[in-house]
Scaffold this active site. Structure first.
Site, PDB file in Angstrom:
ATOM      1  N   LYS A 128      44.958  51.316  40.929  1.00  0.00           N
ATOM      2  CA  LYS A 128      44.721  51.386  39.484  1.00  0.00           C
ATOM      3  C   LYS A 128      43.674  52.439  39.141  1.00  0.00           C
ATOM      4  CE  LYS A 128      46.993  49.672  37.468  1.00  0.00           C
ATOM      5  NZ  LYS A 128      48.394  50.160  37.265  1.00  0.00           N
ATOM      6  N   ARG A 187      37.429  54.746  40.363  1.00  0.00           N
ATOM      7  CA  ARG A 187      37.369  54.452  38.931  1.00  0.00           C
ATOM      8  C   ARG A 187      36.222  53.495  38.663  1.00  0.00           C
ATOM      9  NH1 ARG A 187      42.571  52.186  35.439  1.00  0.00           N
ATOM     10  NH2 ARG A 187      41.588  52.268  33.360  1.00  0.00           N
TER      11      ARG A 187
END
Length: 337
Positions: free
Chosen positions: A82, A182
């Site tokens: 992700k 991230r």
């Protein structure tokens, strides 16, 4: 004199007959020897086990790059889920140099080193994923490179050790590893949304607020579920699988003990999405493809689909629903790599 010449001629004729008789057997013996030698070479090429590789570098390169049942990948996207790894892998596959594995999960993930059961199937199984890309059928050593983009390699327990064990020593130093990181709270939410959409919240049925949720749940229901998931993850602390995905310092420290720092390129997800051109250019230089074809490629936005239950990240969400996630990750990020 005539008797002696006749006797000598008889002996010569006999020797010629014996040679003619022995020739087929000699040829057969030579043929069988060649078959045996070829089998040995093919066996070494197929097995590709580090302990079976010869020290001769030329033969090792032949075994590694032109294996009969697959070609070793040399580029790995190892993290993080992700964080844009699907889009990044698609960017690589749009360049003529990089080749995709055969149809795996999303045509990028092989999941060999992160899953013990897959690793136990051996390198024959792993190499069967490579060498099948139609774009790279005319494989050119030194130009084409296969890519294994399995973003859970970095975080998996034992994944780095298995990779170091399986990749032949002659090839190990040539491999390049790409990591996309991230901001961990946003990644945690993105992971929740991904599993909610993919499984209809089945992954969270053990959480009270999520028990009755299915596909098509309202945003309010999904938000209540996420709130409880955060609390449950924080209760489990570092043993929580969902939180482990954002504990990057520990993951990188373990990884860099196994592979040289210069072989690893870390990409900031925010930089990748905010200034894709500059980030992709830096990645190209790392991979040795700083050419016109690479400069024309554009990063897409894949594997992100809107759905009715998607919880959107807002300042209010982070302050109201998951205020304790931020200090949790901060405490585990203040460390030198």
């Amino acid at each position: 004199g005539l008797w002696r010449r006749g006797k000598m001629r008889g002996r010569e004729v006999k020797r010629q007959q014996e040679r003619q008789t022995q020739l087929p057997f000699c040829m057969l013996s030579l043929f069988l020897s060649l078959i045996a030698l070829n089998s040995m070479l093919i066996g070494r090429t197929i097995e590709l086990r580090p302990e079976n590789l010869p020290t001769n570098d030329a033969f090792a390169r032949r075994s590694l790059w032109v294996a009969r049942r697959g070609i070793w990948p040399t580029v790995f996207i190892i993290g993080s889920p992700k964080a844009g790894t699907t889009s990044l892998a698609a960017l690589l596959f749009n360049h003529s140099k990089f080749c995709a594995p055969r149809q795996a999960a999303g045509n990028k993930e092989v999941s060999f080193f992160n899953i013990k059961q897959n690793f136990q199937r051996g390198t024959k199984y792993y190499l069967s994923f490579f060498g099948k890309d139609p774009k790279c059928q005319r494989y050119k050593e030194g130009f084409h490179e296969y890519v294994d983009a399995t973003p859970t390699y970095l975080r998996s327990a034992g994944g780095g050790d298995r990779m170091k064990e399986a990749i032949p020593a002659a090839l190990r130093g040539k491999c390049r590893f790409v990591v996309v990181l991230r901001e961990p709270v946003s990644r945690h939410l993105a992971w929740f949304n991904h599993l909610g959409q993919a499984t209809g919240f089945a992954e969270f049925r053990n959480v009270q607020q999520c028990t009755d949720l299915r596909h098509g749940a309202s945003k309010k229901q999904a938000l209540d579920c996420y709130n409880q998931v955060v609390n449950e993850d924080l209760r489990q602390s570092t043993s929580s699988y969902n939180l482990q995905g954002g504990m990057y310092v520990h993951q990188l420290q373990a990884w860099l003990k196994k592979f040289d720092r210069n072989q690893t390129f870390v990409v900031n997800f925010e930089a990748l999405t905010g200034d894709a051109k500059a980030t992709v250019a830096g990645l190209g230089r790392f991979l040795g493809v700083d050419d016109e074809e690479w400069s024309k490629l554009e990063l897409g936005h894949l594997n992100s689909q809107p759905h009715p239950s998607k919880v959107c990240s807002t300042v209010g969400l982070f302050s109201d629903v998951c205020p304790d996630l931020i200090p949790f990750f901060l405490q585990r990020s203040r460390c030198k790599i």
